[in-house]
Design a protein around this motif. Sequence first.
Motif, mmCIF file in Angstrom:
data_model
loop_
_atom_site.group_PDB
_atom_site.id
_atom_site.type_symbol
_atom_site.label_atom_id
_atom_site.label_comp_id
_atom_site.label_asym_id
_atom_site.label_seq_id
_atom_site.Cartn_x
_atom_site.Cartn_y
_atom_site.Cartn_z
ATOM 1 N N ASP A 31 4.419 -27.066 45.951
ATOM 2 C CA ASP A 31 5.255 -27.086 44.766
ATOM 3 C C ASP A 31 6.057 -28.539 44.767
ATOM 4 N N VAL A 32 6.684 -28.400 43.739
ATOM 5 C CA VAL A 32 7.772 -29.605 43.493
ATOM 6 C C VAL A 32 9.284 -28.906 43.437
ATOM 7 N N ILE A 33 10.001 -29.464 44.348
ATOM 8 C CA ILE A 33 11.251 -29.335 44.370
ATOM 9 C C ILE A 33 12.100 -30.316 43.491
ATOM 10 N N SER A 34 12.807 -29.741 42.274
ATOM 11 C CA SER A 34 13.415 -30.786 41.483
ATOM 12 C C SER A 34 14.766 -31.185 42.126
ATOM 13 N N ALA A 35 15.219 -32.533 42.062
ATOM 14 C CA ALA A 35 16.492 -33.164 42.472
ATOM 15 C C ALA A 35 17.139 -33.732 41.132
ATOM 16 N N ASP A 36 17.284 -33.016 40.219
ATOM 17 C CA ASP A 36 17.801 -33.281 38.857
ATOM 18 C C ASP A 36 19.022 -32.557 38.835
ATOM 19 N N SER A 37 20.318 -33.285 38.532
ATOM 20 C CA SER A 37 21.505 -32.325 38.459
ATOM 21 C C SER A 37 21.583 -31.775 37.077
ATOM 22 N N ARG A 38 20.888 -32.208 36.069
ATOM 23 C CA ARG A 38 21.077 -31.740 35.047
ATOM 24 C C ARG A 38 19.903 -30.685 34.348
ATOM 25 N N GLN A 39 18.581 -30.866 34.922
ATOM 26 C CA GLN A 39 17.494 -29.928 34.761
ATOM 27 C C GLN A 39 17.824 -28.670 35.357
#
Length: 307
Positions: A31-39
């Motif tokens: 899977d993909v782990i998102s590292a975005d503080s707004r998403q």
Amino acid sequence: MKDKTLVVVTGPTGSGKTALAIELARALRCDVISADSRQIYRDIPIGTAAPGPEELEAARHHLVGFLPLDAYYSAARFEEDALRIAGEQFARGDYAVVCGGSMMYVDALCEGIDLLPTISDPVRESCRLLLETGGLEAVVERLRRLDPEYCLTGDLRNPRRAVHALEICLEAGVPYSSLRTGRAKERPFRVVRFYIDLPREELFDRINRRVEAMIAAGMLEEARRVYPLRDLNSLNTVGYKELFTCFDGVWDLPTAVARIQKNTRVYAKKQLTWLKKHPAIPLSPASGPLLPQVFGHLAAPSAGLSF
């Protein structure tokens, strides 16, 4: 668990990180782990360039759109959540893919951050009121009394960072600077960081066109829906701030759009500056498809993979 690998895809906004991360996740069967503080927030997918339905169907994403706009979240919480999810991925296979351009989040996962106290609601509210009634000057003045050492190096022109430092001083009862060690934590897995390296002119052109595409996709309507919540920290970000100023009657829409493009380019420059200080492997679209470049660097542990 050093035979496990965390593959990090980062780079400036608009460089194509999401597309590459999805390709990687499909090839590596993870899977993909998102590292975005707004998403992380719901209700603002257009303005945050969150993965759309087709992208989410192509690869499962974690930490995207899971919080209401008024929720508190931090790099420390991200570190905890992302490590847990990465561990779940490693229990099923040898890889986990991380994608994002929020550099504090990337650092928190790859290197760890200092253990800081969770800010209580009363402390958060008192600091918010201080900023609201006395402005940034009042926040900095109190911070100088509580933590003069932090004030020597901290970004005192940034309201969010100044308030955060003050919150920690008040919550912990000791100077924020005394809690910052700057020492990286040892991770039980291998970390390989990549960033997409585009010529500056091409990157800025992509940013300008993406902002126009966001407006066409309905960002204006999205911003109007959340306009009554404009004081929330989750909306204190490029795109919404400019449109809110337009709704206030200060700018017309073309001016607001031009400001979004400009401020997004400024943010991209800050990300590029950060990348210069952190080790990461550049991926150049001019050298061919990016996926083979990634696998070239992962050759030893990924022998036998086909793509």
